[in-house]
Design an enzyme around this catalytic site. Sequence first.
Site, PDB file in Angstrom:
ATOM      1  N   HIS A   1      -2.277 -56.550  31.435  1.00 33.31           N
ATOM      2  CA  HIS A   1      -2.691 -55.993  30.142  1.00 33.31           C
ATOM      3  C   HIS A   1      -4.175 -55.674  30.173  1.00 33.31           C
ATOM      4  O   HIS A   1      -4.894 -56.007  31.127  1.00 33.31           O
ATOM      5  CB  HIS A   1      -2.399 -56.973  28.998  1.00 33.31           C
ATOM      6  CG  HIS A   1      -0.960 -57.009  28.608  1.00 33.31           C
ATOM      7  ND1 HIS A   1      -0.034 -57.818  29.225  1.00 33.31           N
ATOM      8  CD2 HIS A   1      -0.273 -56.291  27.683  1.00 33.31           C
ATOM      9  CE1 HIS A   1       1.151 -57.625  28.680  1.00 33.31           C
ATOM     10  NE2 HIS A   1       1.038 -56.711  27.744  1.00 33.31           N
TER      11      HIS A   1
ATOM     12  N   LYS B   1      -7.042 -58.530  25.612  1.00 37.13           N
ATOM     13  CA  LYS B   1      -5.909 -59.359  25.184  1.00 37.13           C
ATOM     14  C   LYS B   1      -6.313 -60.825  25.129  1.00 37.13           C
ATOM     15  O   LYS B   1      -6.893 -61.364  26.054  1.00 37.13           O
ATOM     16  CB  LYS B   1      -4.735 -59.170  26.134  1.00 37.13           C
ATOM     17  CG  LYS B   1      -3.465 -59.859  25.631  1.00 37.13           C
ATOM     18  CD  LYS B   1      -2.245 -59.426  26.399  1.00 37.13           C
ATOM     19  CE  LYS B   1      -0.988 -60.110  25.920  1.00 37.13           C
ATOM     20  NZ  LYS B   1      -0.767 -59.949  24.447  1.00 37.13           N
TER      21      LYS B   1
HETATM   22  N1  LIG Z   1       5.168 -56.963  19.636  1.00 32.62           N
HETATM   23  C1  LIG Z   1       4.694 -55.846  20.183  1.00 32.62           C
HETATM   24  O1  LIG Z   1       5.424 -54.851  20.427  1.00 32.62           O
HETATM   25  C2  LIG Z   1       3.230 -55.777  20.476  1.00 32.62           C
HETATM   26  C3  LIG Z   1       2.436 -56.849  20.165  1.00 32.62           C
HETATM   27  N2  LIG Z   1       1.089 -56.772  20.295  1.00 32.62           N
HETATM   28  C4  LIG Z   1       0.322 -57.907  19.784  1.00 32.62           C
HETATM   29  O2  LIG Z   1      -0.301 -57.496  18.577  1.00 32.62           O
HETATM   30  C5  LIG Z   1      -1.507 -58.225  18.377  1.00 32.62           C
HETATM   31  C6  LIG Z   1      -2.623 -57.244  18.055  1.00 32.62           C
HETATM   32  O3  LIG Z   1      -2.827 -56.419  19.155  1.00 32.62           O
HETATM   33  P1  LIG Z   1      -3.983 -55.293  19.077  1.00 32.62           P
HETATM   34  O4  LIG Z   1      -3.742 -54.407  17.915  1.00 32.62           O
HETATM   35  O5  LIG Z   1      -4.081 -54.707  20.436  1.00 32.62           O
HETATM   36  O6  LIG Z   1      -5.270 -56.203  18.801  1.00 32.62           O
HETATM   37  P2  LIG Z   1      -6.642 -55.752  18.139  1.00 32.62           P
HETATM   38  O7  LIG Z   1      -7.611 -56.839  18.477  1.00 32.62           O
HETATM   39  O8  LIG Z   1      -6.948 -54.342  18.505  1.00 32.62           O
HETATM   40  O9  LIG Z   1      -6.324 -55.762  16.565  1.00 32.62           O
HETATM   41  C7  LIG Z   1      -6.126 -56.960  15.871  1.00 32.62           C
HETATM   42  C8  LIG Z   1      -6.743 -56.773  14.490  1.00 32.62           C
HETATM   43  O10 LIG Z   1      -6.408 -57.909  13.695  1.00 32.62           O
HETATM   44  C9  LIG Z   1      -7.553 -58.201  12.908  1.00 32.62           C
HETATM   45  N3  LIG Z   1      -7.468 -59.536  12.332  1.00 32.62           N
HETATM   46  C10 LIG Z   1      -8.019 -60.691  12.764  1.00 32.62           C
HETATM   47  N4  LIG Z   1      -7.721 -61.693  11.912  1.00 32.62           N
HETATM   48  C11 LIG Z   1      -6.953 -61.145  10.920  1.00 32.62           C
HETATM   49  C12 LIG Z   1      -6.325 -61.647   9.757  1.00 32.62           C
HETATM   50  N5  LIG Z   1      -6.444 -62.938   9.398  1.00 32.62           N
HETATM   51  N6  LIG Z   1      -5.590 -60.798   9.004  1.00 32.62           N
HETATM   52  C13 LIG Z   1      -5.490 -59.489   9.318  1.00 32.62           C
HETATM   53  N7  LIG Z   1      -6.071 -58.940  10.403  1.00 32.62           N
HETATM   54  C14 LIG Z   1      -6.789 -59.780  11.186  1.00 32.62           C
HETATM   55  C15 LIG Z   1      -8.720 -57.990  13.844  1.00 32.62           C
HETATM   56  O11 LIG Z   1      -9.932 -57.880  13.134  1.00 32.62           O
HETATM   57  C16 LIG Z   1      -8.284 -56.679  14.521  1.00 32.62           C
HETATM   58  O12 LIG Z   1      -8.702 -55.555  13.781  1.00 32.62           O
HETATM   59  C17 LIG Z   1      -1.693 -59.064  19.644  1.00 32.62           C
HETATM   60  O13 LIG Z   1      -1.185 -60.361  19.398  1.00 32.62           O
HETATM   61  C18 LIG Z   1      -0.788 -58.380  20.668  1.00 32.62           C
HETATM   62  O14 LIG Z   1      -0.268 -59.281  21.641  1.00 32.62           O
HETATM   63  C19 LIG Z   1       0.452 -55.644  20.785  1.00 32.62           C
HETATM   64  C20 LIG Z   1       1.205 -54.560  21.144  1.00 32.62           C
HETATM   65  C21 LIG Z   1       2.654 -54.545  21.039  1.00 32.62           C
HETATM   66  O1  LIG Z   2      -1.630 -57.332  23.643  1.00 33.05           O
HETATM   67  C1  LIG Z   2      -0.994 -56.277  23.913  1.00 33.05           C
HETATM   68  O2  LIG Z   2      -1.502 -55.149  24.067  1.00 33.05           O
HETATM   69  C2  LIG Z   2       0.476 -56.402  24.043  1.00 33.05           C
HETATM   70  N1  LIG Z   2       1.006 -57.556  23.705  1.00 33.05           N
HETATM   71  C3  LIG Z   2       2.393 -57.811  23.618  1.00 33.05           C
HETATM   72  C4  LIG Z   2       2.749 -59.029  24.452  1.00 33.05           C
HETATM   73  O3  LIG Z   2       1.942 -60.002  24.382  1.00 33.05           O
HETATM   74  O4  LIG Z   2       3.800 -58.998  25.109  1.00 33.05           O
HETATM   75  C5  LIG Z   2       3.270 -56.603  23.853  1.00 33.05           C
HETATM   76  C6  LIG Z   2       2.718 -55.576  24.768  1.00 33.05           C
HETATM   77  O5  LIG Z   2       2.932 -55.978  26.117  1.00 33.05           O
HETATM   78  C7  LIG Z   2       1.279 -55.248  24.517  1.00 33.05           C
END
Ligand SMILES: NC(=O)C1=CN([C@@H]2O[C@H](COP(=O)(O)OP(=O)(O)OC[C@H]3O[C@@H](n4cnc5c(N)ncnc54)[C@H](O)[C@@H]3O)[C@@H](O)[C@H]2O)C=CC1
Ligand SMILES: O=C(O)C1=N[C@H](C(=O)O)C[C@H](O)C1
Length: 233
Positions: free
Chosen positions: A131, A135
């Site tokens: 990743h 992350k």
């Molecule tokens: N399930 C899926 O398909 C996927 C899951 N993810 C997960 O999504 C999460 C976010 O990923 P990204 O967007 O890349 O991270 P990012 O760091 O770009 O965005 C996260 C946002 O959440 C905000 N944040 C922090 N505390 C908060 C709160 N209490 N309430 C609301 N917002 C808050 C941060 O300020 C930031 O703007 C990670 O845990 C990642 O593993 C990411 C991509 C796909």
């Molecule tokens: O943090 C990310 O970007 C992603 N997180 C998810 C995970 O923890 O599996 C999903 C995806 O791989 C991207």
Amino acid sequence: MKIALFGYGKMGKMIEKIALSRNHTIVAKVDVDTVDIDFSEMDVAIDFSMPSAAYGNLIKCFEHGVPVISGTTGWLDKYDEAVALCKENKGAFIYASNFSLGVNVFFELNEYLAKMMKNLDQYKVSMEEIHHTQKLDEPSGTAITLAEGIIKNTKYNAWKLEKAPAGEIPIVSKRIGTTPGTHSIDYSSEVDSIEIKHTAHNREGFALGAVIAAEWIVGKTGVFTMKDVLNLG
Ligand SMILES: NC(=O)C1=CN([C@@H]2O[C@H](COP(=O)(O)OP(=O)(O)OC[C@H]3O[C@@H](n4cnc5c(N)ncnc54)[C@H](O)[C@@H]3O)[C@@H](O)[C@H]2O)C=CC1
Ligand SMILES: O=C(O)C1=N[C@H](C(=O)O)C[C@H](O)C1
């Protein structure tokens, strides 16, 4: 639908793009600096925040009767509590470590291969996930879901980061540049290796799956998974 975003980072912004393209409205963009949240206008909430924030955001949605899609990973130690509170509040909730259609196909392929490999003790399984460098959690939630799929269908009983004793699945986590998400599973013997791999090219697949899950959950009550949303056979 009127959608609230909890977390307006990389995923929040991609979800906004996909949601608007599907003629939905974004009624809230909740982030760390948000003080007051108006839940009255939300049809559904989508949380892609951070491991330390997800559970709190879910509970607020349950308490305000807002169905919620949780994509944030790294908080599963509280998953059972979240399920109990969702049911107590007669809420609606889907968590998925990965919402993309491709990875959910990959989850099924992983279990199919694991079943075939169950008694082939000459093969040892290992996993790798790659990743972006921003992350926060490791291994990825997707890798954990994949490992659980292997454990369910083989003699392996646990996973471990990096090196693992016999009977446990080693997962190597790499953080490289802006990599969206690559997951591979390798079964290796003295004479050959069998590998399956999923490579995300961007975040659109994750976001589209989350919005489709949001469209699906509105009007429902209960705790669901992406298996309920996608009919993959
Ligand atoms: N399930 C899926 O398909 C996927 C899951 N993810 C997960 O999504 C999460 C976010 O990923 P990204 O967007 O890349 O991270 P990012 O760091 O770009 O965005 C996260 C946002 O959440 C905000 N944040 C922090 N505390 C908060 C709160 N209490 N309430 C609301 N917002 C808050 C941060 O300020 C930031 O703007 C990670 O845990 C990642 O593993 C990411 C991509 C796909
Ligand atoms: O943090 C990310 O970007 C992603 N997180 C998810 C995970 O923890 O599996 C999903 C995806 O791989 C991207």
